[in-house]
Design a protein around this motif. Sequence first.
Motif, PDB file in Angstrom:
ATOM      1  N   VAL A 213       0.837  -1.207   0.000  1.00 36.09           N
ATOM      2  CA  VAL A 213       0.000   0.000   0.000  1.00 36.09           C
ATOM      3  C   VAL A 213       0.867   1.250   0.000  1.00 36.09           C
ATOM      4  N   LEU A 214       1.869   1.275   0.867  1.00 34.65           N
ATOM      5  CA  LEU A 214       2.758   2.445   0.905  1.00 34.65           C
ATOM      6  C   LEU A 214       3.484   2.614  -0.420  1.00 34.65           C
ATOM      7  N   GLY A 215       3.919   1.503  -1.022  1.00 37.68           N
ATOM      8  CA  GLY A 215       4.570   1.579  -2.325  1.00 37.68           C
ATOM      9  C   GLY A 215       3.638   2.072  -3.408  1.00 37.68           C
ATOM     10  N   LEU A 216       2.376   1.620  -3.379  1.00 41.54           N
ATOM     11  CA  LEU A 216       1.398   2.072  -4.374  1.00 41.54           C
ATOM     12  C   LEU A 216       1.157   3.575  -4.270  1.00 41.54           C
ATOM     13  N   VAL A 217       0.953   4.054  -3.052  1.00 40.04           N
ATOM     14  CA  VAL A 217       0.675   5.483  -2.858  1.00 40.04           C
ATOM     15  C   VAL A 217       1.848   6.338  -3.325  1.00 40.04           C
ATOM     16  N   LEU A 218       3.056   5.959  -2.928  1.00 43.52           N
ATOM     17  CA  LEU A 218       4.228   6.749  -3.317  1.00 43.52           C
ATOM     18  C   LEU A 218       4.493   6.661  -4.816  1.00 43.52           C
ATOM     19  N   SER A 219       4.277   5.487  -5.412  1.00 43.67           N
ATOM     20  CA  SER A 219       4.516   5.335  -6.848  1.00 43.67           C
ATOM     21  C   SER A 219       3.550   6.179  -7.663  1.00 43.67           C
ATOM     22  N   LEU A 220       2.307   6.310  -7.192  1.00 41.03           N
ATOM     23  CA  LEU A 220       1.325   7.108  -7.918  1.00 41.03           C
ATOM     24  C   LEU A 220       1.538   8.597  -7.719  1.00 41.03           C
ATOM     25  N   ARG A 221       1.867   8.995  -6.486  1.00 45.34           N
ATOM     26  CA  ARG A 221       1.986  10.425  -6.188  1.00 45.34           C
ATOM     27  C   ARG A 221       3.389  10.970  -6.390  1.00 45.34           C
ATOM     28  N   ARG A 222       4.402  10.138  -6.247  1.00 49.80           N
ATOM     29  CA  ARG A 222       5.794  10.557  -6.446  1.00 49.80           C
ATOM     30  C   ARG A 222       6.490   9.543  -7.348  1.00 49.80           C
ATOM     31  N   PRO A 223       6.079   9.443  -8.621  1.00 47.09           N
ATOM     32  CA  PRO A 223       6.635   8.390  -9.496  1.00 47.09           C
ATOM     33  C   PRO A 223       8.121   8.548  -9.762  1.00 47.09           C
ATOM     34  N   GLY A 224       8.663   9.761  -9.636  1.00 46.55           N
ATOM     35  CA  GLY A 224      10.081   9.960  -9.853  1.00 46.55           C
ATOM     36  C   GLY A 224      10.948   9.525  -8.689  1.00 46.55           C
ATOM     37  N   ASN A 225      10.332   9.249  -7.541  1.00 47.56           N
ATOM     38  CA  ASN A 225      11.080   8.808  -6.368  1.00 47.56           C
ATOM     39  C   ASN A 225      11.098   7.282  -6.344  1.00 47.56           C
ATOM     40  N   PRO A 226      12.268   6.654  -6.402  1.00 46.78           N
ATOM     41  CA  PRO A 226      12.323   5.188  -6.496  1.00 46.78           C
ATOM     42  C   PRO A 226      11.898   4.464  -5.225  1.00 46.78           C
ATOM     43  N   ILE A 227      11.739   5.180  -4.117  1.00 45.63           N
ATOM     44  CA  ILE A 227      11.415   4.519  -2.850  1.00 45.63           C
ATOM     45  C   ILE A 227      10.069   3.811  -2.940  1.00 45.63           C
ATOM     46  N   GLY A 228       9.087   4.444  -3.564  1.00 47.44           N
ATOM     47  CA  GLY A 228       7.780   3.812  -3.699  1.00 47.44           C
ATOM     48  C   GLY A 228       7.845   2.518  -4.486  1.00 47.44           C
ATOM     49  N   TRP A 229       8.595   2.515  -5.568  1.00 45.70           N
ATOM     50  CA  TRP A 229       8.729   1.310  -6.391  1.00 45.70           C
ATOM     51  C   TRP A 229       9.462   0.205  -5.632  1.00 45.70           C
ATOM     52  N   LEU A 230      10.453   0.576  -4.834  1.00 44.17           N
ATOM     53  CA  LEU A 230      11.170  -0.420  -4.045  1.00 44.17           C
ATOM     54  C   LEU A 230      10.256  -1.062  -3.005  1.00 44.17           C
ATOM     55  N   LEU A 231       9.456  -0.250  -2.321  1.00 39.72           N
ATOM     56  CA  LEU A 231       8.540  -0.787  -1.314  1.00 39.72           C
ATOM     57  C   LEU A 231       7.486  -1.689  -1.958  1.00 39.72           C
ATOM     58  N   ALA A 232       6.977  -1.278  -3.114  1.00 38.55           N
ATOM     59  CA  ALA A 232       5.984  -2.100  -3.808  1.00 38.55           C
ATOM     60  C   ALA A 232       6.577  -3.436  -4.239  1.00 38.55           C
ATOM     61  N   ALA A 233       7.802  -3.403  -4.764  1.00 39.57           N
ATOM     62  CA  ALA A 233       8.460  -4.647  -5.175  1.00 39.57           C
ATOM     63  C   ALA A 233       8.739  -5.539  -3.972  1.00 39.57           C
ATOM     64  N   SER A 234       9.103  -4.945  -2.846  1.00 39.43           N
ATOM     65  CA  SER A 234       9.343  -5.729  -1.644  1.00 39.43           C
ATOM     66  C   SER A 234       8.073  -6.432  -1.179  1.00 39.43           C
TER      67      SER A 234
END
Length: 405
Positions: A57-78
């Motif tokens: 969930v945290l990865g999804l929110v960050l990936s949608l709202r801050r797509p340029g920040n890789p942290i969201g994608w890393l959390l989603a992949a984890s």
Amino acid sequence: MTLSPRTRTVLAWLLFAATFGCLAAGLAVALVLVRPLTLAVLAEGALAAGLYLGFAVLGLVLSLRRPGNPIGWLLAASGLVWSLNVPGEAWVSNLAATGRPLPRLAQVHAAVLEPLWAPAIALGVTLPLLLLPNGRLRSPRWRWAVAASVAGGVLSMAGALEPGQLVSTPIANPLAVDGLGGVVAGAVAGLGGLLHAASLAAALVCMVLRFRSSRGVERQQLRWVAAGAAVAVIGLLAVVALLALEETYGFAPGAWLVALALALASLPVAIGVAVLRYRLWDLDRLISRTVTYTAVTVLLVLPYLAIVAAIPRLAEGSGSLAVAAATLAVAALFQPLRRRVQDLVDRRFNRRRYDAARTLEGFAARLREQVDLDALHGELLGVVDQTMQPTQASLWLRPQTGQPS
């Protein structure tokens, strides 16, 4: 190659859907195959699903709202990597606990997914800590930590070929390589573990240095993240020590699972508090809604699953009635419970929004009784200033025109 906004959105939702699908499949497998289906089994599965879903969930929110920040994608992949083990875990664990022989598929499942913790932790803990909060390294000198984390996660997967008994399932590794190949696999997995531990320690040091150099609001934000990082790293290193003690001396069997659960929960919780309380990444409103719906889902689904688990013990013919009653109760309680939980979340973490809502409610109540236009003018400006906090505010009223004859 730069992805288009539409492609990034689709990819973010696909990662979340895959994680949620694995968790749903795990629940379906448990309901169909696991016998006896006790409340303890359901509670253990719900705890694991909640931890993995927190990353997703945290990865999804960050990936949608801050797509340029890789942290969201890393959390989603984890979250996805963690959840890959869920569909078959309940089945394999139940077979092992009841002493029944494990089919070949169950043995391979246990062997392949056992070392998956290393890349999952690298994606969900080590790399985000090195990149928080802006998605960039503190300096180029920290590239070695990123390389060590990635290499440690990849090399640790060689443990799937190492001879010996599996840790999570009391069976001999069905994929073990005999002779020199097994020795090499063990050495590679051991090297991966060392790199993994070193990169974890480096990530904690990096987070502490970022916190010490931060100022103002950023310092308040990173205070929570640094605390969560400390708990996560210390907890994960404790997992390694407890596992070694359990394997060598039989000390505190199962304690490493408690340490792992605390370590995994600490970082998403710390980031969530930083977002809600200090507006990290300006996602406070969206995260508050996510926390609310997650809490409501847990509060409603757990009693529902308890009823489902108790159906075999009910008198014949009443099981369907119990399920129907539980479903109706969940539907009836959802909105009232959501409002109460949302109010609690806003009151605790989003105090400004909570106070603004109370101020508007009070003004609406007084508005019905106020007839003095001058008093209403001043009170309206005061409410706007208190809730919106603009730099300046003024009220313009259209002058009254003469009444037509």
